[in-house]
Write a protein that holds these residues in place. Structure first.
Motif, PDB file in Angstrom:
ATOM      1  N   ASN A 197     -10.515   5.700  18.562  1.00 19.77           N
ATOM      2  CA  ASN A 197      -8.923   6.749  18.483  1.00 19.77           C
ATOM      3  C   ASN A 197      -7.937   5.425  17.590  1.00 19.77           C
ATOM      4  OD1 ASN A 197      -7.883   8.950  17.848  1.00 19.77           O
ATOM      5  ND2 ASN A 197      -6.413   8.302  19.930  1.00 19.77           N
ATOM      6  N   VAL A 198      -8.668   4.345  17.991  1.00 20.76           N
ATOM      7  CA  VAL A 198      -7.600   3.212  18.008  1.00 20.76           C
ATOM      8  C   VAL A 198      -8.025   2.486  16.259  1.00 20.76           C
ATOM      9  CG1 VAL A 198      -6.149   0.827  19.006  1.00 20.76           C
ATOM     10  CG2 VAL A 198      -6.288   3.305  20.112  1.00 20.76           C
ATOM     11  N   VAL A 199      -9.655   2.155  17.011  1.00 28.01           N
ATOM     12  CA  VAL A 199     -10.212   1.488  16.179  1.00 28.01           C
ATOM     13  C   VAL A 199     -10.444   1.748  14.523  1.00 28.01           C
ATOM     14  CG1 VAL A 199     -11.955   0.464  14.940  1.00 28.01           C
ATOM     15  CG2 VAL A 199     -11.437   0.407  17.052  1.00 28.01           C
ATOM     16  N   GLU A 213     -13.190   3.085  22.773  1.00 26.20           N
ATOM     17  CA  GLU A 213     -11.367   2.748  21.629  1.00 26.20           C
ATOM     18  C   GLU A 213     -11.348   3.357  19.979  1.00 26.20           C
ATOM     19  OE1 GLU A 213     -13.538  -0.678  22.600  1.00 26.20           O
ATOM     20  OE2 GLU A 213     -13.043  -0.141  24.997  1.00 26.20           O
ATOM     21  N   GLU A 218     -20.528   3.743  16.634  1.00 29.21           N
ATOM     22  CA  GLU A 218     -20.003   4.125  17.958  1.00 29.21           C
ATOM     23  C   GLU A 218     -18.662   3.049  18.081  1.00 29.21           C
ATOM     24  OE1 GLU A 218     -21.002   0.205  20.628  1.00 29.21           O
ATOM     25  OE2 GLU A 218     -20.022   1.750  22.154  1.00 29.21           O
ATOM     26  N   ALA A 219     -18.225   2.317  16.974  1.00 27.58           N
ATOM     27  CA  ALA A 219     -16.763   1.891  17.342  1.00 27.58           C
ATOM     28  C   ALA A 219     -16.241   3.119  16.565  1.00 27.58           C
ATOM     29  CB  ALA A 219     -17.553   0.718  15.884  1.00 27.58           C
ATOM     30  N   ILE A 220     -16.263   3.928  15.445  1.00 26.55           N
ATOM     31  CA  ILE A 220     -14.857   4.195  14.920  1.00 26.55           C
ATOM     32  C   ILE A 220     -15.441   6.000  15.282  1.00 26.55           C
ATOM     33  CG2 ILE A 220     -15.719   2.757  12.759  1.00 26.55           C
ATOM     34  CD1 ILE A 220     -17.055   4.903  10.953  1.00 26.55           C
ATOM     35  N   GLY A 261       1.269  -1.180  -0.078  1.00 27.71           N
ATOM     36  CA  GLY A 261      -0.027   0.186  -0.113  1.00 27.71           C
ATOM     37  C   GLY A 261       1.253   1.256  -0.315  1.00 27.71           C
ATOM     38  N   TYR A 294     -10.900   4.971   8.642  1.00 24.31           N
ATOM     39  CA  TYR A 294     -13.084   5.196   8.241  1.00 24.31           C
ATOM     40  C   TYR A 294     -12.974   6.308   7.075  1.00 24.31           C
ATOM     41  CZ  TYR A 294     -13.436   0.420   9.704  1.00 24.31           C
ATOM     42  OH  TYR A 294     -13.021  -1.006   9.442  1.00 24.31           O
ATOM     43  N   THR A 337      -7.547   4.188  13.188  1.00 25.65           N
ATOM     44  CA  THR A 337      -6.809   5.293  12.974  1.00 25.65           C
ATOM     45  C   THR A 337      -6.676   6.617  12.740  1.00 25.65           C
ATOM     46  OG1 THR A 337      -4.976   5.010  13.595  1.00 25.65           O
ATOM     47  CG2 THR A 337      -4.943   3.868  12.397  1.00 25.65           C
ATOM     48  N   GLU A 381     -19.966  -4.156   7.765  1.00 28.98           N
ATOM     49  CA  GLU A 381     -21.055  -2.523   7.787  1.00 28.98           C
ATOM     50  C   GLU A 381     -20.004  -1.906   9.172  1.00 28.98           C
ATOM     51  OE1 GLU A 381     -25.174  -2.225   8.983  1.00 28.98           O
ATOM     52  OE2 GLU A 381     -25.427  -3.777   7.302  1.00 28.98           O
ATOM     53  N   CYS A 382     -19.709  -0.558   9.427  1.00 26.93           N
ATOM     54  CA  CYS A 382     -18.864  -0.142  10.689  1.00 26.93           C
ATOM     55  C   CYS A 382     -19.917   0.668  10.839  1.00 26.93           C
ATOM     56  CB  CYS A 382     -18.445   0.154  10.734  1.00 26.93           C
ATOM     57  SG  CYS A 382     -18.056   1.615   9.157  1.00 26.93           S
ATOM     58  N   THR A 383     -20.197   1.069  12.996  1.00 29.26           N
ATOM     59  CA  THR A 383     -20.954   2.239  13.644  1.00 29.26           C
ATOM     60  C   THR A 383     -20.375   3.034  13.702  1.00 29.26           C
ATOM     61  OG1 THR A 383     -19.893  -0.070  15.808  1.00 29.26           O
ATOM     62  CG2 THR A 383     -22.286  -0.425  14.567  1.00 29.26           C
TER      63      THR A 383
END
Lengths: 398, 228
Positions: free
Chosen positions: A202-204, A200, A193-195, A122, A215, A206, A189-191
Motif C-alpha cells: 500500500n505504501v510501496v 508493504e 508481492e511487492a506492489i 511532474g 505502478y 502508493t 522489474e517489479c514483483t
C-alpha cells in the motif's frame, strides 16, 4: 497508392533528458534512423521531414521545432513541418508522412518526434498535459489525465470485476519487458508481492489517482524517436541498407472532445474505428496480429484498447492477462517494449517510439528475452486526448 | 589529559536517545531494504558513499551531499548534539541515508535525505522512517523540515501537506540557514502515517545479517561510468 516501408529507425533512451535541448534529442534520434538506413550522408536527398511534438511551447518555451531540427542536422533546404495531435502527435506525424509517400508527392520522408517534459516538475507537467482537455467543461474543473484514468478505471472495475491486483499484473509484465529494453526509462522489474500482495504494498505502490496507483501510471519522460519512410515501388527503395518493413495499415479517428458527451464513457469509439480502418486497409483481422504496442499511459488503457481493437471480448481482457496470454511468450504479446508504463511516455514521441518497436520486433532485433517468436504483423495504437483523437498502425514483415 | 579536557569542552551535551528498531521493506523490485540506525564506527562507509556525489549538480545532489557529509562528520566527531543517522541497505549495499537531530523532547530537526538507488522510492521510505523515529519512537510533537531541491519539496512539503511556518521567522526557524521552515505536526503525521510509512518488524536474523556490514555502492545512477 504506393507501398510505404520503413527503412530506418532511431531512438534516444527515454528518461530524464532535461539538460538537453529538444532539437538536439530529436536530431540524435533522426541521426540514429539515418545511420540505420545507411542514408546519413545523403540526408539532403530526403523529400520531406515531418516533426511530431505535443507541447514544446509549454514544456520548453520553444516553438518552430521543425526548423530547429533541420538546422541542427544541416539539412536545409529540405521542407519540414510540425504535426501536433496531443499524445498521438507521433503516430499522426507517421500518418502524414505515409500520406506524402503513398500519394506520390514524396519518395523519402523522415519522421521525427520528441518531447522534453522534465524541465518542469511532474505536477506542472501534468497540468500542461491537461490543457488538451476541453477548456471549460474539463480543464477549468480541475480534471487531469490521471484523474480521467482513475475514473475510467473505477467504472471498468464496477462493470467488469477488474481488481487493483489485475492492474499490478500488467505492471509486472510490462516492467519485465522494459527491463530488457535498452531505450526504456525504467529498466527495472517489479514483483507482484511487492506492489500488490505484500504487507508493504500500500505504501510501496502508493495511490496516484485512486484506484490508479504508481505502478498503474506511466512516468513523465523525455525522449525522441525517428523513422525513415520510403516508397517501396520507387527505384530509390534500393538505396537503403535495410529491407523495408511495410506499413500495411494506418488510420485515425476522432471522438467527442468532452468525455461526458459520450453515450458510454467506457467505449472508446475512436480506438475501435481507427483499428477497423487499419485492419481494412491491411486486409487483416485481429487474429492476424502477432504482437501489439498499446498506449498504456494508465494500465487500464492497455486493457480497454486491446478490447476495442478486437483482441479480446469487452470486459474480458484482464482474464487473458491473468493467464499470461499477453506476456512475451504468450498467445498475443502486448507492450513488448515495456509500454508507456516502463519504457516511458514523452508525449509527442510515443507514437513513433511504438512504431520503432514494431520495426525492431519484425526485424528480429529486439533484445534477448523480449523478442517475439517469428512475428508477421505488429499493431500499435497511439491514444490522443482521453480517446478523442486516436491513430492505429499495422506494420508487416514482407 | 589536556587534550581530553579540551575535547570535553568542545563536545555538545547529549541526551541518550531511544534506539530506532530496525525494519525491512520489500521494494517494488522485490528487493528487501533493511532500514536501521547507523553506528558511529560506520561513518567511514557512509562518508565514502556520499563523497562521489559532491560533484553532481543534477537534482541538487551536490548541496545535499556536501551538507550530509558535514552532518555525518559532525556526528562522528561529536560536534552535533543528539544527531541520528538511519541507513537503508539492500543486500548490505547502502541505498540511502537520512540524517536528523533531536532538539528537545518536543522538537525534532530533520536534516537531509540522500537517495543513492533511484526509482524505488528509497528516499521516500527513509524519510518516512526518519519521521517515524522522531514522532513515534522519540515521542516528539513536531519536526522542522526544509527542502533544498524540487524533489524534496514535492515529496515532503506537498505530499505530507506540511504546515508552512515561514511567516513566523525568525521565531520559528530551521537550523539549515534561512530557507522557509515547514513543520510535520503530530496530527499531520497521524493523517499520513498509514500511506507513507511501512516496514515489517522484527527483522529476520537472515535479513538483518545482510545489513551488518555496510557496503559502499559500486555504481551510481547519478554518475554514469563511476568506478570506485
Amino acid at each position: 497508392m504506393a507501398k510505404v516501408g520503413v527503412v530506418g529507425i532511431g531512438h534516444t533512451k527515454f528518461g530524464n533528458l532535461s539538460e538537453f535541448d529538444l532539437g538536439d534529442i530529436m536530431a540524435y534520434a533522426a541521426t540514429d534512423a539515418l545511420e540505420d538506413a545507411g542514408f546519413l550522408e545523403k540526408r539532403k536527398e530526403i523529400d520531406q521531414v515531418i516533426v511530431g511534438n505535443m507541447a514544446s511551447g509549454l514544456f520548453c518555451h520553444q516553438s518552430a521545432v521543425a526548423s530547429s531540427v533541420i538546422s541542427k542536422m544541416d539539412m536545409e533546404p529540405v521542407p519540414a513541418e510540425l504535426v501536433e495531435n496531443g499524445p498521438a502527435s507521433g503516430a499522426s506525424a507517421i500518418k502524414i508522412g505515409y500520406m506524402a509517400v503513398a500519394s506520390g508527392m514524396a519518395d523519402i520522408v523522415l519522421v521525427i518526434a520528441g518531447e522534453v517534459m522534465r524541465k518542469v516538475t511532474g505536477w506542472t507537467g501534468t497540468e500542461y498535459v491537461a490543457t488538451m482537455l476541453h477548456p471549460q467543461a474539463e480543464y477549468d474543473m480541475g480534471l487531469t489525465l490521471p484523474g480521467f484514468g482513475g475514473m475510467f478505471t473505477r467504472m471498468y472495475m464496477e462493470k467488469y470485476g477488474l481488481t487493483e491486483r489485475d492492474l499490478a499484473l500488467l505492471a509486472v509484465k510490462n516492467h519485465a519487458n522494459g527491463a530488457k529494453n535498452k531505450y526504456a526509462h525504467i529498466q527495472a522489474e517489479c514483483t507482484i508481492e511487492a506492489i500488490a500482495d505484500g504487507p508493504e504494498a500500500n505504501v510501496v505502490n502508493t495511490y496516484v489517482a485512486e484506484p490508479l496507483r504508481m505502478y498503474s501510471t506511466c512516468p513523465v519522460s523525455d525522449g525522441a524517436a525517428a523513422l525513415l519512410l520510403v516508397n517501396m515501388d520507387s527505384p530509390k527503395a534500393k538505396l537503403f541498407s535495410k529491407k523495408p518493413i511495410r506499413i500495411a495499415g494506418i488510420a485515425s479517428a476522432t471522438d467527442t472532445h468532452c468525455v461526458h458527451n459520450r453515450k458510454d464513457p467506457l467505449k472508446l469509439d475512436a480506438v475501435r474505428i481507427a483499428g477497423e480502418k487499419a485492419y481494412a486497409m491491411a486486409g487483416l483481422t485481429p487474429k492476424d496480429i502477432s504482437f501489439a504496442e498499446l498506449h498504456d499511459a494508465f494500465s487500464i488503457l492497455e486493457l480497454a484498447i486491446s478490447e476495442e481493437v478486437g483482441f479480446f471480448e469487452r470486459g474480458k481482457s484482464f482474464l487473458a492477462v491473468r493467464k499470461g496470454e499477453t506476456e512475451i511468450d504468450g498467445r498475443l504479446p502486448i507492450n513488448t517494449s515495456g509500454g508507456l508504463k516502463s519504457k516511458g511516455h514523452p508525449v509527442g514521441a510515443t507514437g513513433v517510439s511504438q512504431a520503432v518497436e514494431l520495426v525492431r520486433q519484425l526485424r528480429g532485433e529486439a533484445e534477448e528475452g523480449r523478442q517475439v517468436r517469428d512475428p508477421k504483423y505488429g499493431m500499435a495504437v497511439n491514444f490522443g486526448g482521453f480517446g478523442n483523437n486516436v491513430v492505429a498502425m499495422i506494420f508487416a514483415k514482407e | 589529559m589536556a587534550m581530553d579536557a579540551m575535547e570535553q569542552k568542545l563536545r555538545p551535551p547529549e541526551i541518550p536517545l531511544k534506539p530506532y528498531p530496525p525494519k525491512v521493506i520489500t521494494l517494488a523490485s522485490g528487493e528487501k531494504m533493511v532500514v536501521r540506525e547507523a553506528k558511529r564506527e560506520e561513518a567511514g562507509a557512509l562518508l565514502g558513499t556520499i563523497y562521489p556525489l559532491l560533484g553532481v549538480p543534477a537534482d541538487f545532489y551536490d548541496i545535499v551531499a556536501a551538507r550530509m557529509y558535514s552532518e555525518i562528520l559532525g556526528w562522528f566527531r561529536y560536534r552535533v548534539a543528539n544527531e541520528f543517522v538511519l541507513v537503508g541497505t539492500i543486500n548490505g549495499v547502502i541505498a540511502g541515508i537520512v540524517t536528523s537531530r533531536h532538539v528537545t523532547p518536543k522538537l525534532g530537526m530533520s536534516l537531509h535525505t540522500m537517495t543513492i538507488k533511484r526509482g524505488l522510492r528509497v528516499g521516500a521510505q527513509l524519510f518516512a522512517a526518519k519521521m517515524e523515529h522522531h514522532l513515534d519512537i522519540l515521542g516528539e510533537e513536531e519536526v522542522y523540515i526544509v527542502a533544498e531541491s524540487p524533489n524534496g519539496f514535492k515529496r515532503w512539503m506537498i505530499e505530507y501537506e506540511l504546515e508552512d511556518r515561514s511567516s513566523q521567522f525568525p521565531e520559528v526557524r530551521h537550523e539549515l540557514g534561512g530557507v522557509p521552515t515547514y513543520v510535520l505536526t503530530r496530527p499531520l503525521w497521524e493523517a499520513v502515517r498509514d500511506v507513507k510509512c511501512t516496514g515489517t518488524r522484527p527483522v529476520l536474523d537472515a535479513d538483518l545479517k545482510t545489513s551488518a556490514k555496510l557496503i559502499m555502492p559500486s555504481e551510481y545512477p547519478q554518475i554514469p561510468g563511476f568506478k570506485r
